[in-house]
Design a protein around this motif. Structure first.
Motif, PDB file in Angstrom:
ATOM      1  N   VAL A  52       0.837  -1.217   0.000  1.00  0.00           N
ATOM      2  CA  VAL A  52       0.000   0.000   0.000  1.00  0.00           C
ATOM      3  C   VAL A  52       0.863   1.255   0.000  1.00  0.00           C
ATOM      4  CG1 VAL A  52      -1.680   1.262   1.357  1.00  0.00           C
ATOM      5  CG2 VAL A  52      -1.964  -1.190   0.996  1.00  0.00           C
ATOM      6  N   PRO A  53       1.843   1.416   0.920  1.00  0.00           N
ATOM      7  CA  PRO A  53       2.648   2.656   0.843  1.00  0.00           C
ATOM      8  C   PRO A  53       3.416   2.777  -0.458  1.00  0.00           C
ATOM      9  CG  PRO A  53       3.476   1.166   2.526  1.00  0.00           C
ATOM     10  CD  PRO A  53       2.179   0.628   2.092  1.00  0.00           C
ATOM     11  N   GLU A  55       2.484   1.760  -3.324  1.00  0.00           N
ATOM     12  CA  GLU A  55       1.543   2.212  -4.349  1.00  0.00           C
ATOM     13  C   GLU A  55       1.306   3.708  -4.211  1.00  0.00           C
ATOM     14  OE1 GLU A  55      -1.142  -0.911  -4.511  1.00  0.00           O
ATOM     15  OE2 GLU A  55      -2.402  -0.058  -6.075  1.00  0.00           O
ATOM     16  N   ARG A  56       1.207   4.173  -2.957  1.00  0.00           N
ATOM     17  CA  ARG A  56       0.977   5.603  -2.760  1.00  0.00           C
ATOM     18  C   ARG A  56       2.171   6.381  -3.280  1.00  0.00           C
ATOM     19  NH1 ARG A  56       0.667   5.932   2.591  1.00  0.00           N
ATOM     20  NH2 ARG A  56      -0.948   4.361   2.746  1.00  0.00           N
ATOM     21  N   LEU A  57       3.384   5.871  -2.982  1.00  0.00           N
ATOM     22  CA  LEU A  57       4.580   6.571  -3.481  1.00  0.00           C
ATOM     23  C   LEU A  57       4.579   6.605  -4.996  1.00  0.00           C
ATOM     24  CD1 LEU A  57       7.387   5.259  -1.107  1.00  0.00           C
ATOM     25  CD2 LEU A  57       6.414   7.546  -1.259  1.00  0.00           C
ATOM     26  N   ALA A  59       2.056   6.557  -6.974  1.00  0.00           N
ATOM     27  CA  ALA A  59       1.083   7.547  -7.441  1.00  0.00           C
ATOM     28  C   ALA A  59       1.651   8.948  -7.240  1.00  0.00           C
ATOM     29  CB  ALA A  59      -0.217   7.381  -6.672  1.00  0.00           C
ATOM     30  N   LEU A  60       2.352   9.156  -6.102  1.00  0.00           N
ATOM     31  CA  LEU A  60       2.935  10.481  -5.824  1.00  0.00           C
ATOM     32  C   LEU A  60       3.922  10.852  -6.922  1.00  0.00           C
ATOM     33  CD1 LEU A  60       2.332  12.179  -3.315  1.00  0.00           C
ATOM     34  CD2 LEU A  60       4.559  11.542  -2.440  1.00  0.00           C
ATOM     35  N   ASP A  62       3.974  10.018  -9.825  1.00  0.00           N
ATOM     36  CA  ASP A  62       3.163   9.798 -11.039  1.00  0.00           C
ATOM     37  C   ASP A  62       3.839   8.817 -11.988  1.00  0.00           C
ATOM     38  OD1 ASP A  62       4.884  11.445 -12.819  1.00  0.00           O
ATOM     39  OD2 ASP A  62       4.087  13.099 -11.655  1.00  0.00           O
TER      40      ASP A  62
END
Lengths: 128, 67
Positions: A52-53, A55-57, A59-60, A62
């Motif tokens: 999960v983290p 994936e967030r990174l 997305a951050l 891009d």
């Protein structure tokens, strides 16, 4: 402290295996299959916590979602191929284990092709 | 799926019981029943193991291929 539980689970399983191995060899193979499946499941629960983290990174930063999805698939394939190969090797048929690994590598190669082409394209665009 | 130690013990008990039973049956002359017992024990254990393995693979698909 649940790492202790997991390790003890493996040790108890190995102990059971030594007893069942003389009495019923086929059942002992199935027992190894079960123990590795349970331990893999526990490892999988840990991996979800990591994904999960990341994936967030991604997305951050891009990063293209397609790349991230293929990387996840590649990790999944490696995960399953290694599981199958170890089980086959444990059963004594190393040839089948190497075949499973071969199939896993090919599947990963197939998935990696679009990423490699994307990288090559970006590099060629950068060149004058 | 948490750590199910009892599943391990169940499988070990089934294996050992099948081995003892089949050797007992072999002594008393009923060889075909002994093989039947071993095969049925194997099928039982395989059923349990296969259900766990399918659970594992479903989990892997959910985690890694969630499109």
């Amino acid at each position: 402290m649940d790492i202790l539980q997991i390790v003890l689970f493996g040790i108890v399983g190995a102990l059971l295996l030594t007893t069942v191995r003389e009495l019923a060899p086929q059942v002992s193979f199935l027992l190894t299959l079960l123990i590795s499946a349970v331990l893999f499941l526990i490892a999988l629960q840990r991996v979800t916590g990591i994904l999960v983290p990341i994936e967030r990174l991604a997305a951050l930063a891009d990063v293209n979602v397609l790349f991230f999805a293929t990387i996840m698939k590649i990790i999944g394939i490696a995960y399953i191929a290694e599981f199958g190969a170890e089980i086959a090797r444990d059963a004594g048929v190393a040839s089948i284990a190497s075949k499973i690994e071969l199939v896993g590598k090919l599947a990963i190669l197939v998935l990696a092709v679009p990423i490699v082409t994307a990288v090559v394209e970006t590099v060629t665009h950068l060149l004058p | 799926m948490s750590l199910e130690l009892h599943v391990l013990f169940q499988i070990a008990v089934v294996g050992i019981a099948a081995a003892v039973l089949s050797s007992l049956l072999k002594q008393s002359g009923r060889d075909e029943i002994a093989t039947l017992v071993t095969i049925s024990a194997l099928v039982l254990v395989a059923a349990v193991v296969v259900s766990n393995i399918s659970h594992l693979f479903v989990q892997i698909q959910n985690v890694f291929a969630n499109q």
